[in-house]
Design an enzyme around this catalytic site. Structure first.
Site, PDB file in Angstrom:
ATOM      1  N   CYS A 185     -43.090  43.050 -24.317  1.00 40.93           N
ATOM      2  CA  CYS A 185     -43.417  44.298 -23.622  1.00 40.93           C
ATOM      3  C   CYS A 185     -44.931  44.480 -23.694  1.00 40.93           C
ATOM      4  O   CYS A 185     -45.650  43.548 -24.039  1.00 40.93           O
ATOM      5  CB  CYS A 185     -42.665  45.487 -24.226  1.00 40.93           C
ATOM      6  SG  CYS A 185     -42.982  45.736 -25.984  1.00 40.93           S
ATOM      7  N   THR A 186     -45.424  45.659 -23.399  1.00 39.39           N
ATOM      8  CA  THR A 186     -46.875  45.872 -23.329  1.00 39.39           C
ATOM      9  C   THR A 186     -47.550  45.717 -24.687  1.00 39.39           C
ATOM     10  O   THR A 186     -48.497  44.947 -24.845  1.00 39.39           O
ATOM     11  CB  THR A 186     -47.189  47.267 -22.768  1.00 39.39           C
ATOM     12  OG1 THR A 186     -46.490  47.456 -21.549  1.00 39.39           O
ATOM     13  CG2 THR A 186     -48.688  47.425 -22.523  1.00 39.39           C
TER      14      THR A 186
END
EC number: 1.14.-.-
Length: 310
Positions: A185-186
């Site tokens: 994810c980020t």
């Protein structure tokens, strides 16, 4: 970093966080924010801390020291970037049930999660033919950029991810017992919570990218990294390029979707009023309101520019 006055820090940590300490910490942070040029979003819950803050270095140092104290010096998974401009309008501090909303109360990421894979070993893992790679972010984030050959669950928000797991994950696995499942994810928080969910459901060989895309892009040179496109971020920058500088995307202020330079050249696009994502979402009255708002924004920019020149 020369000429970049603002330090941007993304952080998160899963740990048991008592309500009285949350309230006390929020009060102290709001006081710091009132006295200093601190902006960003922090989320507190009984499961920990999550957020991104922006300020000059000395203010950030004060905040991080305070957060470390309340987190009992647990790892805050800090990622640092810099900017010439503020990337948030103001400081927001929210107290919620979860620091990242999944809606599965029976999992506990602070006690049970997957295996961290650092940036240096991530390429080897995701190139393995016995590995499937899952992007745990929302569909509009994935559209901006993602890792090669990763699976897009096409979720509108993270709370839809558990249903995707129940309905779709097994269709991507040749062998539930032996296939590696690598998630990212980020900044690391969503994929970490996702690994906790999968372990709870009995899946094996669960891995997640330590520090997320942001850490990976910071660690791995462009010519060797396997990330394609830009990385969506939840602030005024919209997206970051491979060098972690502000990318080429803007936000459609009608629907909030990221739009590329090419998107802005489409006939459907009208700045501040509509884009091809939301062409059928709003009424003519809505668009009139959006148009007036955009005119006010443009007038304000012209006025500020004139004051600056004078």
């Amino acid at each position: 970093m020369k000429g970049k006055n603002y330090k941007i820090v993304s952080l998160y940590s899963f740990f048991p966080f008592q309500e009285n300490l949350i309230i006390d910490l929020k009060s102290k942070l709001l006081e710091i924010g009132y006295e200093n040029d601190l902006s960003g979003l922090l989320i507190f819950a009984s499961e920990g801390i999550n957020g991104t803050i922006c300020a000059e270095k000395n203010v950030i140092d004060i905040v991080i020291n305070l957060l470390n104290k309340y987190a009992d010096n647990r790892n805050l998974n800090i990622k640092v970037n810099f900017s010439k401009k503020k990337v948030f309008k103001k400081l927001k501090i929210k107290i919620k049930k979860e620091i990242v909303t999944m809606g599965v109360p029976e999992i506990n990421p602070s006690e049970n999660n997957g295996t961290y894979i650092d940036s240096a070993n991530w390429n080897k893992l995701i190139k393995n033919q016995n590995t499937i790679v899952i992007d745990t972010r929302n569909h509009y984030e994935v559209s901006v950029g993602t890792f090669q050959n990763s699976i897009n669950p096409n979720t509108r928000n993270f709370s839809e991810f558990p249903k995707w797991v129940d309905d779709q994950l097994d269709t991507h696995l040749e062998n539930k017992e032996s296939t590696n499942i690598a998630m990212f994810c980020t900044g690391g928080i969503r994929c970490e919570k996702a690994t906790s969910l999968l372990k709870k459901k009995g899946y094996k060989n669960i891995y997640h990218l330590q520090g997320g895309i942001l850490q990976y892009l910071d660690d791995i040179p462009k010519e060797k990294n396997l990330f394609e496109g830009e990385c969506y971020v939840f602030d005024k920058r919209v997206a970051l390029d491979q060098e972690l500088e502000k990318g080429s995307y803007s936000i459609c202020h009608a629907c909030g979707m990221p739009v590329s330079i090419q998107d802005q050249e489409r006939k459907e696009y009208r700045k501040g009023i509509q884009c091809h994502f939301c062409i059928d979402q709003f009424s003519d009255d809505d668009r009139k309101r959006f148009e007036e708002r955009q005119k006010q924004i443009d007038r304000l920019k012209v006025g500020n520019h004139k004051i600056f020149k004078d």
